[in-house]
Design a protein around this motif. Structure first.
Motif, PDB file in Angstrom:
ATOM      1  N   PRO A 164      39.820  47.780  53.079  1.00  0.00           N
ATOM      2  CA  PRO A 164      40.875  47.731  52.055  1.00  0.00           C
ATOM      3  C   PRO A 164      40.823  48.943  51.120  1.00  0.00           C
ATOM      4  N   PHE A 165      41.983  49.270  50.549  1.00  0.00           N
ATOM      5  CA  PHE A 165      42.059  50.276  49.491  1.00  0.00           C
ATOM      6  C   PHE A 165      41.847  49.559  48.156  1.00  0.00           C
ATOM      7  N   VAL A 166      41.297  50.278  47.193  1.00  0.00           N
ATOM      8  CA  VAL A 166      41.203  49.758  45.835  1.00  0.00           C
ATOM      9  C   VAL A 166      41.685  50.833  44.875  1.00  0.00           C
ATOM     10  N   GLY A 167      42.137  50.389  43.703  1.00  0.00           N
ATOM     11  CA  GLY A 167      42.531  51.334  42.673  1.00  0.00           C
ATOM     12  C   GLY A 167      41.347  51.665  41.786  1.00  0.00           C
ATOM     13  N   PHE A 168      41.297  52.893  41.294  1.00  0.00           N
ATOM     14  CA  PHE A 168      40.271  53.310  40.334  1.00  0.00           C
ATOM     15  C   PHE A 168      41.000  53.972  39.177  1.00  0.00           C
ATOM     16  N   LEU A 169      40.818  53.446  37.972  1.00  0.00           N
ATOM     17  CA  LEU A 169      41.648  53.927  36.865  1.00  0.00           C
ATOM     18  C   LEU A 169      40.876  53.976  35.547  1.00  0.00           C
ATOM     19  N   HIS A 170      41.370  54.797  34.615  1.00  0.00           N
ATOM     20  CA  HIS A 170      40.773  54.984  33.304  1.00  0.00           C
ATOM     21  C   HIS A 170      41.037  53.743  32.443  1.00  0.00           C
ATOM     22  N   ASN A 172      42.219  53.509  29.662  1.00  0.00           N
ATOM     23  CA  ASN A 172      43.470  53.612  28.897  1.00  0.00           C
ATOM     24  C   ASN A 172      44.700  53.599  29.809  1.00  0.00           C
ATOM     25  N   HIS A 173      44.466  53.380  31.091  1.00  0.00           N
ATOM     26  CA  HIS A 173      45.575  53.410  32.045  1.00  0.00           C
ATOM     27  C   HIS A 173      46.463  52.178  31.875  1.00  0.00           C
ATOM     28  N   ARG A 174      47.738  52.317  32.200  1.00  0.00           N
ATOM     29  CA  ARG A 174      48.717  51.233  32.045  1.00  0.00           C
ATOM     30  C   ARG A 174      48.365  49.992  32.866  1.00  0.00           C
ATOM     31  N   LEU A 175      47.568  50.160  33.944  1.00  0.00           N
ATOM     32  CA  LEU A 175      47.223  49.026  34.808  1.00  0.00           C
ATOM     33  C   LEU A 175      45.837  48.456  34.517  1.00  0.00           C
ATOM     34  N   SER A 182      49.366  45.703  42.593  1.00  0.00           N
ATOM     35  CA  SER A 182      50.193  45.608  43.797  1.00  0.00           C
ATOM     36  C   SER A 182      50.721  46.987  44.149  1.00  0.00           C
ATOM     37  N   VAL A 183      51.213  47.126  45.354  1.00  0.00           N
ATOM     38  CA  VAL A 183      51.761  48.405  45.803  1.00  0.00           C
ATOM     39  C   VAL A 183      52.925  48.823  44.914  1.00  0.00           C
ATOM     40  N   GLU A 184      53.701  47.841  44.435  1.00  0.00           N
ATOM     41  CA  GLU A 184      54.865  48.143  43.605  1.00  0.00           C
ATOM     42  C   GLU A 184      54.461  48.764  42.258  1.00  0.00           C
ATOM     43  N   ASP A 185      53.206  48.613  41.871  1.00  0.00           N
ATOM     44  CA  ASP A 185      52.737  49.179  40.605  1.00  0.00           C
ATOM     45  C   ASP A 185      52.483  50.681  40.698  1.00  0.00           C
ATOM     46  N   LEU A 186      52.392  51.208  41.904  1.00  0.00           N
ATOM     47  CA  LEU A 186      51.963  52.598  42.089  1.00  0.00           C
ATOM     48  C   LEU A 186      53.082  53.585  41.792  1.00  0.00           C
ATOM     49  N   ASP A 187      52.676  54.754  41.327  1.00  0.00           N
ATOM     50  CA  ASP A 187      53.605  55.843  41.006  1.00  0.00           C
ATOM     51  C   ASP A 187      52.994  57.132  41.535  1.00  0.00           C
ATOM     52  N   LYS A 212      58.122  55.012  42.223  1.00  0.00           N
ATOM     53  CA  LYS A 212      58.855  54.994  40.957  1.00  0.00           C
ATOM     54  C   LYS A 212      58.252  56.058  40.059  1.00  0.00           C
ATOM     55  N   LYS A 213      59.073  56.833  39.426  1.00  0.00           N
ATOM     56  CA  LYS A 213      58.593  57.850  38.497  1.00  0.00           C
ATOM     57  C   LYS A 213      58.679  57.293  37.076  1.00  0.00           C
TER      58      LYS A 213
END
Length: 312
Positions: A164-170, A172-175, A182-187, A212-213
């Motif tokens: 599986p893929f996972v997200g890695f974020l700061h 302060n990130h919006r997510l 979800s995939v729909e969250d990606l930009d 989505k931009k």
């Protein structure tokens, strides 16, 4: 004409240098040069243009090399047939692994494999998918480990696992506040990517085929390593996506920055691949068995959606 002479020919054709070819063949440079010269005299042709730097094949040399590959490959298969009949698991085993898999997978299986099969001389190279396919077709590799499916008619694939893929974020990130994304969250303007040549980048582009931009940046960052992407993400320059196994080496504080995807989790298919005429099946199956036994304790995901590495 001998198999040894043809082997020397192939080495010079690959490395385009007599000295380097002799080192790879474990003979002196004069010995290798003399054998090739004898073959050229026997055939009454010039195979290499020695005036060029690096050395180039002559037109007739290119045709001779093509046939030499077939002859040397088929001669090696005689030993493979005998080993297979005897059930012998040993000898040289050349394996190529793509860069986005090697750092996380190799430490999992290497020690176990060499302990279980001490007679195998395992030779591993880190190569791109394109390089692995080329070397499999040219007979320089016995197997590869890569993201699949590849849709290569000359290549067979045996699935090892789904990662599986996972997200890695700061933080302060919006997510960041989301437990799962979800995939729909990606930009696309928000994702730090690997540079061209890495199939994991193509996985991500295919995953996010309609972006989505939201907050466009005036910069674009691509890197050759996940470590760099992780450091840039922690600096607040965006988010990145990682293969699941890549998160195993993260510090505890960094684990808090990882977000799983909602099911079905986007994933990549990882397979052991080999040429359809390959006879070292006993070695390929031995490696697959070792990886299968170890990966089951690490990846237990079942509800996944496979994302192709082929650029759409």
């Amino acid at each position: 004409m001998t198999i040894t002479q043809l082997t020397y020919l192939l080495a010079v054709a690959e490395y385009k240098n007599f000295t380097l070819a002799s080192e790879k063949c474990f003979v002196t440079q004069p010995t290798l040069s003399m054998q090739i010269q004898k073959l050229e005299e026997e055939l009454d042709v010039t195979i290499f243009n020695r005036k060029k730097k690096p050395i180039e094949l002559t037109p007739i040399g290119e045709k001779i090399i093509e046939q030499a590959k077939i002859i040397v490959d088929e001669s090696n298969r005689i030993n493979d047939i005998v080993d297979q009949q005897k059930g012998y698991i040993g000898g040289d085993f050349n394996v190529g692994i793509i860069p986005t898999i090697m750092p996380s997978l190799l430490p999992l299986f290497l020690k176990t494999f060499i302990k279980k099969y001490p007679k195998v001389n395992l030779i591993i190279e880190e190569l791109t998918t394109e390089e692995i396919i080329r070397k499999l077709n040219d007979g320089y590799l016995d197997a590869g480990i890569a993201a699949t499916p590849l849709e290569e008619p000359s290549i067979k694939e045996k699935v090892l696992y789904y990662e599986p893929f996972v997200g890695f974020l700061h933080n302060n990130h919006r997510l960041y506040s989301e437990k799962n994304i979800s995939v729909e969250d990606l930009d696309i303007d928000d994702i730090l990517l690997l540079e061209d040549g890495h199939c994991f980048k193509d996985n991500i582009i295919n995953l996010c085929n309609s972006f989505k931009k939201k907050d466009p940046h005036n910069f674009r960052i691509e890197s050759g390593s996940f470590d760099t992407l992780i450091k840039l993400t922690k600096e607040g320059l965006g988010m990145t996506l990682l293969p699941y196994l890549q998160t195993y080496d993260l510090k505890e504080s960094d684990q808090k920055l990882v977000r799983s995807f909602k099911n079905p989790a986007p994933s990549r298919e990882v397979s052991i691949i080999y040429h359809k005429s390959q006879l070292k099946i006993q070695l390929i199956d031995a490696l697959k068995e070792v990886i299968d036994s170890l990966i089951r304790g690490v990846i237990a995901f079942s509800d996944v959606k496979i994302i192709s590495p082929l650029r759409k």
